[in-house]
Design a protein around this motif. Sequence first.
Motif, PDB file in Angstrom:
ATOM      1  N   GLU A 162       0.790  -1.230   0.041  1.00  0.00           N
ATOM      2  CA  GLU A 162       0.009   0.062   0.083  1.00  0.00           C
ATOM      3  C   GLU A 162       0.985   1.060  -0.168  1.00  0.00           C
ATOM      4  O   GLU A 162       1.575   1.553   1.153  1.00  0.00           O
ATOM      5  CB  GLU A 162      -0.904  -0.117   1.194  1.00  0.00           C
ATOM      6  N   PRO A 163       0.819   2.009  -1.065  1.00  0.00           N
ATOM      7  CA  PRO A 163       1.631   3.285  -1.059  1.00  0.00           C
ATOM      8  C   PRO A 163       1.015   4.245  -0.251  1.00  0.00           C
ATOM      9  O   PRO A 163      -0.153   3.982   0.532  1.00  0.00           O
ATOM     10  CB  PRO A 163       1.738   3.565  -2.575  1.00  0.00           C
ATOM     11  N   ALA A 164       1.441   5.559  -0.263  1.00  0.00           N
ATOM     12  CA  ALA A 164       0.869   6.654   0.431  1.00  0.00           C
ATOM     13  C   ALA A 164      -0.665   6.742   0.276  1.00  0.00           C
ATOM     14  O   ALA A 164      -0.780   6.647  -1.356  1.00  0.00           O
ATOM     15  CB  ALA A 164       1.768   7.835   0.175  1.00  0.00           C
ATOM     16  N   ARG A 165      -1.110   6.908   1.082  1.00  0.00           N
ATOM     17  CA  ARG A 165      -2.674   7.004   0.811  1.00  0.00           C
ATOM     18  C   ARG A 165      -2.912   8.602   0.246  1.00  0.00           C
ATOM     19  O   ARG A 165      -2.538   9.598   0.838  1.00  0.00           O
ATOM     20  CB  ARG A 165      -3.523   6.983   1.972  1.00  0.00           C
ATOM     21  N   ASN A 174      -7.460   7.012  -6.444  1.00  0.00           N
ATOM     22  CA  ASN A 174      -7.454   7.277  -4.964  1.00  0.00           C
ATOM     23  C   ASN A 174      -7.230   5.803  -4.311  1.00  0.00           C
ATOM     24  O   ASN A 174      -7.853   4.883  -4.743  1.00  0.00           O
ATOM     25  CB  ASN A 174      -9.150   7.575  -4.300  1.00  0.00           C
ATOM     26  N   ILE A 175      -6.329   6.167  -3.512  1.00  0.00           N
ATOM     27  CA  ILE A 175      -5.818   4.996  -2.723  1.00  0.00           C
ATOM     28  C   ILE A 175      -6.051   5.329  -1.343  1.00  0.00           C
ATOM     29  O   ILE A 175      -5.466   6.432  -0.749  1.00  0.00           O
ATOM     30  CB  ILE A 175      -4.334   4.413  -2.947  1.00  0.00           C
ATOM     31  N   GLY A 176      -6.910   4.291  -0.582  1.00  0.00           N
ATOM     32  CA  GLY A 176      -7.155   4.727   1.144  1.00  0.00           C
ATOM     33  C   GLY A 176      -8.181   4.147   1.474  1.00  0.00           C
ATOM     34  O   GLY A 176      -8.808   3.307   0.623  1.00  0.00           O
ATOM     35  N   ARG A 177      -8.732   4.524   2.652  1.00  0.00           N
ATOM     36  CA  ARG A 177     -10.127   4.168   3.305  1.00  0.00           C
ATOM     37  C   ARG A 177     -11.198   4.934   3.320  1.00  0.00           C
ATOM     38  O   ARG A 177     -12.357   4.808   3.784  1.00  0.00           O
ATOM     39  CB  ARG A 177      -9.612   3.857   4.686  1.00  0.00           C
TER      40      ARG A 177
END
Length: 322
Positions: A218-221, A241-244
């Motif tokens: 998981e890269p930087a969100r 977008n990467i994250g929650r």
Amino acid sequence: MTCHLFEDWRTIPSDARGAAAALGNFDGVHLGHAHLVQTLRAAQPDRPLAVVTFEPHPRELFRPQDPPFRLTLPEERHAALARLGVRYVFQIGFDEAFSRMSAADFAGEVLYDALGLTHVACGYDFAFGHRRSGNADVLADLTAAKGIGFMQVAALADAEGPFSSSRIRRLLQGGYPERAAEELGRFWAISGVVQHGDKRGRLLGFPTANIPLGRHLEPARGVYASRVSLPDGRQVNGVANIGRRPTIDDGQESRLEVHLFDFEEDLYGQMLSVTLYSLLREEKKFTSLDQLKAQIAEDAIRARQVLADQTSEGSVAKLETS
């Protein structure tokens, strides 16, 4: 030239024997790995070029509680090795039984008897055998006893030290995909099958393809300028977008959601590769969905500009064809 994959080291056909092989995990197949492979090819130009690697990564076996950390999964690794001109990939299943094999048995039973290698190369930090009892010096002695040529290749390094998978992971987790690309020799991508989501992106006017991170690091969100490779070879620019999703706060694990620009086709169930070019902003919680929608629109404009600038400067093409 076709790059052949062999996943059972005990059943290697006779025509795949006699190769010169580089040894290692090759996670990421970065410029340091390319240096190892290319040095071997230059030293043994008349031998088929091969790689001996392991799946899963030993760390995944011994430390299953660790967060996912892979830069490349098997298919991605194989494709990257093929681009380096590797003819044979001997992908050894790394399980509990194999992990107990001694260093001497690995050299004798696997490298000599099963694979029939004539020459091997490794980096300075290569370790093998039960409890990592073998290193480059041990391998040199064991291969000499079997009549296999050996070379230890000095690491490719810069002012910050040797290129390594760990170093690239830190760059990606720090939000520096451009710097990671300089050490990978290409921009980093996450591949996966598009799954059904909650359709919130569509309601906001920005439908997304949802891809689980799975075993990938998981890269930087946050939000990234990205390019999506489709199964038919087409490439479509987008914003990912990467994250929650803190604004929605749905309790889901981190995921990759990518909006493809000017694209309306059904992608469910298809394997996509999403390349990350630049972190536009970090993950942020908004006070309302309207505020989130406005921000996504701004993100899309910025992503289009970043990708246009990179393409016009030739930096994308330079990295991806190196």
